[in-house]
Design a protein around this motif. Structure first.
Motif, PDB file in Angstrom:
ATOM      1  N   SER A  78       0.851  -1.190   0.000  1.00 48.01           N
ATOM      2  CA  SER A  78       0.000   0.000   0.000  1.00 48.01           C
ATOM      3  C   SER A  78       0.887   1.240   0.000  1.00 48.01           C
ATOM      4  O   SER A  78       2.012   1.208   0.506  1.00 48.01           O
ATOM      5  CB  SER A  78      -0.865  -0.025   1.266  1.00 48.01           C
ATOM      6  OG  SER A  78      -1.280   1.270   1.649  1.00 48.01           O
ATOM      7  N   ASP A 103      -4.468   0.887  -4.853  1.00 44.55           N
ATOM      8  CA  ASP A 103      -5.728   0.282  -4.419  1.00 44.55           C
ATOM      9  C   ASP A 103      -5.571  -0.680  -3.246  1.00 44.55           C
ATOM     10  O   ASP A 103      -6.567  -1.229  -2.755  1.00 44.55           O
ATOM     11  CB  ASP A 103      -6.403  -0.430  -5.593  1.00 44.55           C
ATOM     12  CG  ASP A 103      -7.136   0.535  -6.514  1.00 44.55           C
ATOM     13  OD1 ASP A 103      -7.401   1.672  -6.082  1.00 44.55           O
ATOM     14  OD2 ASP A 103      -7.442   0.156  -7.656  1.00 44.55           O
ATOM     15  N   LEU A 104      -4.346  -0.871  -2.757  1.00 44.78           N
ATOM     16  CA  LEU A 104      -4.138  -1.660  -1.539  1.00 44.78           C
ATOM     17  C   LEU A 104      -4.250  -0.805  -0.278  1.00 44.78           C
ATOM     18  O   LEU A 104      -4.071  -1.316   0.832  1.00 44.78           O
ATOM     19  CB  LEU A 104      -2.762  -2.337  -1.563  1.00 44.78           C
ATOM     20  CG  LEU A 104      -2.560  -3.441  -2.601  1.00 44.78           C
ATOM     21  CD1 LEU A 104      -1.111  -3.913  -2.578  1.00 44.78           C
ATOM     22  CD2 LEU A 104      -3.499  -4.626  -2.348  1.00 44.78           C
ATOM     23  N   GLU A 106      -5.863   1.317   2.867  1.00 44.21           N
ATOM     24  CA  GLU A 106      -6.908   0.915   3.805  1.00 44.21           C
ATOM     25  C   GLU A 106      -8.253   1.545   3.453  1.00 44.21           C
ATOM     26  O   GLU A 106      -8.321   2.544   2.729  1.00 44.21           O
ATOM     27  CB  GLU A 106      -6.493   1.308   5.231  1.00 44.21           C
ATOM     28  CG  GLU A 106      -7.443   0.856   6.346  1.00 44.21           C
ATOM     29  CD  GLU A 106      -7.659  -0.663   6.431  1.00 44.21           C
ATOM     30  OE1 GLU A 106      -8.218  -1.222   5.463  1.00 44.21           O
ATOM     31  OE2 GLU A 106      -7.309  -1.259   7.457  1.00 44.21           O
ATOM     32  N   THR A 157     -10.021  -3.614  -3.712  1.00 46.60           N
ATOM     33  CA  THR A 157      -8.965  -4.441  -3.107  1.00 46.60           C
ATOM     34  C   THR A 157      -8.896  -5.824  -3.738  1.00 46.60           C
ATOM     35  O   THR A 157      -7.802  -6.332  -4.013  1.00 46.60           O
ATOM     36  CB  THR A 157      -9.155  -4.555  -1.594  1.00 46.60           C
ATOM     37  OG1 THR A 157     -10.488  -5.005  -1.295  1.00 46.60           O
ATOM     38  CG2 THR A 157      -8.939  -3.219  -0.909  1.00 46.60           C
ATOM     39  N   CYS A 177       0.079  -4.710   3.637  1.00 50.12           N
ATOM     40  CA  CYS A 177      -1.115  -3.867   3.514  1.00 50.12           C
ATOM     41  C   CYS A 177      -1.775  -3.663   4.872  1.00 50.12           C
ATOM     42  O   CYS A 177      -1.088  -3.430   5.868  1.00 50.12           O
ATOM     43  CB  CYS A 177      -2.063  -4.446   2.468  1.00 50.12           C
ATOM     44  SG  CYS A 177      -2.561  -6.156   2.766  1.00 50.12           S
ATOM     45  N   VAL A 181      -7.913  -4.589   4.298  1.00 51.04           N
ATOM     46  CA  VAL A 181      -7.623  -5.172   2.981  1.00 51.04           C
ATOM     47  C   VAL A 181      -7.533  -6.698   3.084  1.00 51.04           C
ATOM     48  O   VAL A 181      -8.091  -7.428   2.255  1.00 51.04           O
ATOM     49  CB  VAL A 181      -6.306  -4.596   2.418  1.00 51.04           C
ATOM     50  CG1 VAL A 181      -5.921  -5.301   1.125  1.00 51.04           C
ATOM     51  CG2 VAL A 181      -6.436  -3.094   2.192  1.00 51.04           C
ATOM     52  N   TYR A 185     -10.081  -9.339   1.081  1.00 53.81           N
ATOM     53  CA  TYR A 185      -9.739 -10.368   0.102  1.00 53.81           C
ATOM     54  C   TYR A 185     -10.025 -11.768   0.625  1.00 53.81           C
ATOM     55  O   TYR A 185     -10.667 -12.575  -0.061  1.00 53.81           O
ATOM     56  CB  TYR A 185      -8.275 -10.268  -0.337  1.00 53.81           C
ATOM     57  CG  TYR A 185      -8.017 -11.230  -1.479  1.00 53.81           C
ATOM     58  CD1 TYR A 185      -8.467 -10.922  -2.758  1.00 53.81           C
ATOM     59  CD2 TYR A 185      -7.427 -12.477  -1.277  1.00 53.81           C
ATOM     60  CE1 TYR A 185      -8.317 -11.814  -3.814  1.00 53.81           C
ATOM     61  CE2 TYR A 185      -7.270 -13.374  -2.317  1.00 53.81           C
ATOM     62  CZ  TYR A 185      -7.712 -13.037  -3.580  1.00 53.81           C
ATOM     63  OH  TYR A 185      -7.579 -13.932  -4.623  1.00 53.81           O
TER      64      TYR A 185
END
Length: 236
Positions: A78, A103-104, A106, A157, A177, A181, A185
């Protein structure tokens, strides 16, 4: 079948990507502890991108040492300081530099509140308490007003991680990250209804295998490297 002869993958090997060739290993590492003012009473802007605390730097060094003996093909991070610093502590053991993926970052809680305002001043004490009670029960980012939605957050994410998989087939990669996140995932691949189904410790390790259209959780919230010798560096 004689000993030493490679066997064909069985059904659970294929389902959970054990003893299967060409699998991508994703090592999710939550960042080390950061210094954060109280987001309820301090300016919202001060909570977005703080650096690691002293203990956070120790945690980052510990997870870097833990992963130093393993092959690591790439480190992603991130852009936020706490995650990028943690990624660098891992990457330097492998003569790598973290690849920053925006886009990683928080989940953006209270992102639409003016950054100089505190949440309690902007929303009021009663609403803030009500939001907290909802989060305890529902564990969904959507309970927070003036914030990124659960759908937006999970979409960006999950897409970011899937792009990493697509570019690293058969490799071992570290993703430094955030707790949100990691929950987004892994929650996506296991079908969790919650945005936060577990609480990752700072500098903890969670591992996912990816391949053949399958995503398989291998381990969750490993903190063994933070509990070695006389040190106990576990924090949340």
């Amino acid at each position: 079948m004689s000993h030493g002869t490679a066997r064909s993958p069985m059904i659970f090997d294929r389902a959970f990507l054990t003893d299967v060739e060409g699998v991508t290993e994703l090592i999710f590492v939550r960042h080390g502890e950061q210094y954060v003012p109280d987001p309820r009473t301090g300016p919202v802007g001060d909570t977005i991108d703080p650096p690691l605390s002293d203990r956070g730097r120790q945690q980052a060094e510990a997870v870097g040492a833990r992963l130093s003996a393993d092959r690591v093909d790439a480190v992603y991070a991130s852009p936020l300081q706490r995650a990028l610093e943690t990624g660098r502590a891992i990457a330097r053991h492998h003569r790598l530099e973290p690849i920053v993926i925006d886009d990683l970052r928080e989940v953006e809680i209270f992102r639409d509140i003016p950054p100089e305002k505190s949440a309690i001043d902007f929303l009021g004490r009663e609403l803030l308490l009500g939001i907290r009670e909802r989060m305890l029960r529902e564990r969904k980012w959507d309970v927070y007003p003036y914030s990124e939605s659960s759908f937006e957050f999970r979409k960006r994410t999950v897409n970011a991680v899937e792009a990493i998989i697509a570019g690293n087939q058969g490799k071992r990669v570290v993703i430094a990250c955030h707790g949100g996140v990691i929950n987004a995932y892994i929650g996506h691949i296991i079908g969790s209804p919650y945005d936060m189904f577990f609480r990752p410790a700072h500098a903890s390790i969670s591992v996912v295998f990816a391949g053949e259209g399958v995503r398989a959780l291998q381990s969750l919230n490993d903190v063994h490297h933070l509990r070695t010798g006389e040190w106990n560096l576990v924090s949340h």
